[in-house]
Write a protein that holds these residues in place. Structure first.
Motif, mmCIF file in Angstrom:
data_model
loop_
_atom_site.group_PDB
_atom_site.id
_atom_site.type_symbol
_atom_site.label_atom_id
_atom_site.label_comp_id
_atom_site.label_asym_id
_atom_site.label_seq_id
_atom_site.Cartn_x
_atom_site.Cartn_y
_atom_site.Cartn_z
ATOM 1 N N MET A 1 6.097 -8.611 -7.076
ATOM 2 C CA MET A 1 5.670 -8.598 -8.479
ATOM 3 C C MET A 1 6.795 -8.136 -9.392
ATOM 4 O O MET A 1 7.556 -7.245 -9.061
ATOM 5 C CB MET A 1 4.497 -7.635 -8.646
ATOM 6 N N ILE B 1 0.827 -1.214 0.000
ATOM 7 C CA ILE B 1 0.000 0.000 0.000
ATOM 8 C C ILE B 1 0.866 1.271 0.000
ATOM 9 O O ILE B 1 0.413 2.343 -0.398
ATOM 10 C CB ILE B 1 -0.967 -0.028 1.216
ATOM 11 N N ARG C 1 7.302 -6.628 -13.167
ATOM 12 C CA ARG C 1 6.599 -6.045 -14.310
ATOM 13 C C ARG C 1 7.479 -6.083 -15.530
ATOM 14 O O ARG C 1 8.686 -5.889 -15.452
ATOM 15 C CB ARG C 1 6.197 -4.606 -14.012
ATOM 16 N N ALA D 1 3.287 -0.249 -7.418
ATOM 17 C CA ALA D 1 3.241 -1.714 -7.421
ATOM 18 C C ALA D 1 1.961 -2.281 -8.024
ATOM 19 O O ALA D 1 1.970 -3.345 -8.621
ATOM 20 C CB ALA D 1 3.414 -2.242 -5.997
ATOM 21 N N MET D 2 0.865 -1.570 -7.847
ATOM 22 C CA MET D 2 -0.402 -2.084 -8.366
ATOM 23 C C MET D 2 -0.905 -1.160 -9.471
ATOM 24 O O MET D 2 -0.856 0.063 -9.326
ATOM 25 C CB MET D 2 -1.467 -2.122 -7.260
ATOM 26 N N GLU D 3 -1.432 -1.772 -10.499
ATOM 27 C CA GLU D 3 -1.982 -0.981 -11.597
ATOM 28 C C GLU D 3 -3.086 -0.047 -11.094
ATOM 29 O O GLU D 3 -3.211 1.097 -11.550
ATOM 30 C CB GLU D 3 -2.546 -1.926 -12.653
ATOM 31 N N SER D 4 -3.884 -0.552 -10.144
ATOM 32 C CA SER D 4 -5.027 0.235 -9.667
ATOM 33 C C SER D 4 -4.583 1.541 -9.011
ATOM 34 O O SER D 4 -5.270 2.555 -9.122
ATOM 35 C CB SER D 4 -5.874 -0.590 -8.695
ATOM 36 N N THR D 5 -3.452 1.542 -8.316
ATOM 37 C CA THR D 5 -2.975 2.773 -7.687
ATOM 38 C C THR D 5 -2.066 3.552 -8.646
ATOM 39 O O THR D 5 -2.080 4.777 -8.672
ATOM 40 C CB THR D 5 -2.206 2.471 -6.380
ATOM 41 N N ARG D 6 -1.326 2.798 -9.465
ATOM 42 C CA ARG D 6 -0.406 3.430 -10.424
ATOM 43 C C ARG D 6 -1.169 4.283 -11.440
ATOM 44 O O ARG D 6 -0.737 5.362 -11.808
ATOM 45 C CB ARG D 6 0.352 2.301 -11.135
#
Lengths: 574, 223
Positions: free
Chosen positions: B219, B62, B221, B67-72
């Motif tokens: 992860m 978090i 990428r 790290a996450m597409e949703s936050t990126r």
């Protein structure tokens, strides 16, 4: 027993939910804060703008409300406050079925995009299992599960058909490698270093992959074998959520390897098969597996690295992209090895974006290919994947998963993309540098391979008829054409062909009806039929008919070599 | 300071905290009463990924918006998330600093910082309310608890903003409102979605452990 206001099935679902809960699942059920960050991670949402019922959190809530109503304190005391709700009727369970089976492929993309770590895919699978336990599931799931329980593999391939296919592929290999006794497909050989397990789809629709794998094992000098039973590494328990089926199928495979005293189980290219066998199987089967398990992708890569086989990448000079199977990449971490291998066997590899664990689902996962009632949803939701594929500009998309092969083939056709699907085993096989003594049969020798045979080509697409006709005629056959079902029956009666290639999806009388008619006709019942379809999910319609199954299947698009090889096999010329 | 304000700052808060603590203990016990699923499979994926690394990565995920597409892909949402939660920390901190470190609470810098945090968090709360009421997808997944919790926090931020100067000369209404709201907040939290932070370490622990074991976390990428 059903209570006054609740059906028997609803009662059982609630009762069994309590038994299925573990810490991981409960964490995901209580952890969602409805922040909506997962929404755009889902290909269903992206392809269906404006419809919130596709949102992962919404889908998750359909089980979550049940959990809250019966197992969580706030929901038990103030259900309306947290939208907790029980189920009472079978109709409500049917609605739940359409969401958890029809609107989610369990691809896990929302899970890795959830800030809270809510693993929707895991509890969606659990919800599937609950419904399956009370007999509520899509028809395709029921049929496939039954086949896997009763026959031992999910496509109902009989043992004799499987062994016959292996023999056929062995003959093909031996005709390619003249006088080479090492080109075999050993069955049930004890103490082998590698036991090779496959997907029944390979037996039924794509036996070439078995021959390609055998060629690679033999050229690598591997001490290998294929089991005569327990050879199916796929596991419909993953899709149906039925842990008992999952465990039973996995144990069947493990126990056969132990029986043969195999040292390593190599799993052919299949996303859900790899995940089920390699990762979930020991959990479902409650068994500590005493041998190594590995994807054939890793096996092939190691053969090249160790110099056991040599490859020439210039043979595969078309542009190629790679589609990561969700089960391989997002649930098993298998994403670098296929790329490493691809770069060794093709000259023009183009990455697809996003990729690896962030790749979009092919839309054929989660058992979706067997649920024909949701096909329109599936194809529509494939828009995202189609755009991803198109953006690469590649001529081939490679994937290490049979579901993805079917799913992508459907999308390519639906979205009219100029692209073909293939697997790594095919590319490695193509790129193999063969020892000099092993020469292939000159192409010229293949001319006239169908000489004297009468073949009826039935397809409503003129392009397909023209292609098939020219291939068959080039090989010496006499060809008749029919563009629909009625014409096919009329032509079959008139010409009494030696072989009929039959499309399934046609206007008027469809291929299934024609097939049943032919089988029941006294004069035509013995004419071999090869089903040729662009919609793999329709094959089930053939199997459900109360007649002898067809002699062969081919997936569109069909290449010349496959068409000839399969036709010869059916005509027993091979 | 009046008796009632003293009660609100001390006894009431202590009672609310004890209540919250007891409910949380019960809640964790309930959660731990479920069995943890056992993983029998051998590790998959790169050897750089292990359950330990997966757990760590999952916990700090978090704090890594990339790290996450949703936050990126939604930096504005991520910034809102940070501001909102800093506001929570600031307002809770204030409820402890006023009764137990009055000297610090009197500092002008302290008041300024607190007002920046809680004021910004209030504005984010308003934005979040607009999103929750206005967005079709958010409405479809929202429960009365989701709306109420968000309204509660947004109003509470506003009260904390007003109460930051701790100026009792013009009356105690603002302070009393803030401390009574804080007490209500503490009592309500264990029964609401706001208790998500209680589950966060567990949910993330198990997800990270599994994904680390299977070579997915940390992860990687593609370039």
């Amino acid at each position: 027993m059903a209570t006054k206001d609740r059906s028997y099935k609803a009662e059982k679902v609630i009762e069994r939910l309590g038994k299925k809960l573990n810490r991981q699942v409960v964490g995901s059920l209580v952890g969602c804060v409805h922040c909506g960050m997962c929404t755009e991670a889902c290909h269903y949402v992206l392809a269906n703008p404006g419809d919130p019922t596709f949102a992962p959190a919404y889908k998750g809530d359909q089980l979550r409300k049940l959990f809250k109503r019966h197992y969580d304190w706030t929901g038990r005391v103030f259900p309306w406050w947290v939208k907790a709700k029980s189920v009472h009727t079978d109709e409500e369970l049917e609605e739940l079925k359409d969401i958890i089976f029809g609107k989610c492929t369990n691809c896990r993309r929302c899970s890795i995009n959830c800030p809270m770590g809510v693993d929707l895919a895991t509890f969606n699978r659990m919800a599937r299992g609950l419904l399956v336990s009370v007999g509520i599931m899509p028809e395709g799931v029921a049929v496939v599960s039954k086949d896997q329980w009763e026959i031992g593999n999910q496509m109902g391939v009989l043992k004799e058909d499987y062994l016959e296919t292996l023999e056929w592929m062995e003959e093909e290999l031996q005709s390619e490698f003249e006088d080479d006794p090492s080109m075999t497909i050993p069955v049930d050989k004890e103490d082998a270093d590698v036991v090779y397990s496959i997907n029944p789809r390979e037996v039924k629709y794509d036996p070439r992959t078995i021959a390609d794998a055998a060629k690679i094992f033999n050229l690598a000098g591997e001490n290998w074998t294929m089991p005569s039973e327990g050879w199916d590494m796929t596991n419909f328990g993953l899709f149906s959520g039925d842990d008992d089926l999952g465990g039973s199928v996995a144990r069947r495979l493990y126990e056969k390897v132990i029986d043969l005293r195999g040292k390593k189980l190599v799993i052919s290219e299949c996303g859900h098969g790899y995940r089920s066998t390699r990762c979930e199987g020991p959990n479902w089967g409650q068994m500590d597996v005493p041998f190594v398990m590995e994807s054939s992708v890793i096996t092939m890569l190691n053969y090249i690295k160790e110099g056991r086989i040599k490859v020439d990448k210039t043979v595969n000079n078309e542009s190629v992209t790679f589609h990561d199977s969700c089960n391989n990449a997002r649930s098993c971490g298998l994403f670098e090895e296929p790329r490493e291998l691809l770069n060794l066997v093709v000259t023009d590899f183009r990455e697809m974006y996003p990729n690896r664990s962030e790749n979009y689902c092919c839309t054929g996962g989660g058992g979706a290919m067997s649920m024909s009632e949701y096909t329109p949803h599936r194809l529509k939701s494939g828009k995202v994947k189609a755009e991803q594929l198109k953006a690469t500009g590649a001529k081939y998309v490679v994937t290490s998963c049979h579901n993805c092969v079917d799913g992508l083939t459907d999308l390519i056709r639906h979205y009219k993309l100029d692209m073909k699907v293939t697997q790594l085993v095919n590319l490695v096989s193509e790129a193999l540098v063969l020892p000099e003594k092993k020469v292939t049969i000159p192409e010229a020798a293949e001319a006239g391979l169908l000489a004297g045979k009468k073949i009826l080509v039935v397809d409503d697409e003129p392009d397909i008829r023209i292609f098939f006709t020219s291939v068959f005629e080039d090989n010496g056959a006499t060809v008749f054409e029919a563009a629909d079902g009625d014409e096919a029956i009329e032509m079959a009666r008139k010409e009494k062909p030696d072989l009929i290639t039959l499309d399934l999806n046609m206007p008027g009388k469809d291929g299934g009806q024609v097939f049943e008619f032919l089988r029941k006709d006294d004069e035509l019942s013995e004419v071999p039929v090869c089903i040729v379809t662009g919609r793999p999910e329709l094959r089930r319609l053939i199997y459900d008919r109360p007649v002898r199954p067809p002699e062969g299947y081919l997936d569109k698009p069909v290449d010349e070599e496959t068409l000839i090889r399969n036709s010869r096999k059916i005509l027993e010329l091979a | 300071m009046s008796e009632s304000l003293h009660f609100a700052e001390h006894t009431l808060q202590e009672m609310a905290l004890v209540f919250m603590g007891i409910v949380y203990i019960l809640r964790v016990r309930w959660f731990l009463s479920f069995k943890a699923g056992k993983e029998r499979q051998a590790a998959t994926g790169s050897s750089n990924t292990t359950p330990k690394k997966g757990i760590l990565y999952s916990w700090v995920n978090i704090a890594m918006p990339w790290a996450m597409e949703s936050t990126r892909s939604k930096p504005f949402m991520y910034i809102q998330f940070i501001i909102f939660h800093l506001g929570v920390v600031a307002a809770i901190g204030h409820s402890f600093i006023v009764p137990y470190a009055k000297g610090l609470a009197a500092s002008a810098n302290y008041v300024l910082i607190l007002q920046i945090f809680t004021g910004a968090a209030f504005l984010v709360g308003v934005l979040r309310l607009i999103r929750r009421f206005g967005d079709k997808y958010m409405r479809a997944i929202s429960t009365p608890d989701d709306y109420f919790s968000l309204i509660l926090l947004t109003v509470w931020f506003f009260c904390a903003f007003l109460a930051a100067p701790h100026n009792l000369v013009d009356g105690e209404t603002v302070e009393l409102t803030f401390f009574w709201m804080t007490a209500f907040f503490l009592i309500y939290v264990p029964f609401s979605k706001i208790s998500h932070y209680l589950y966060y370490p567990f949910t993330r622990f198990y997800f990270g452990k599994s994904m680390g074991h299977r070579g997915v976390y940390p992860m990687q990428r593609g370039k």
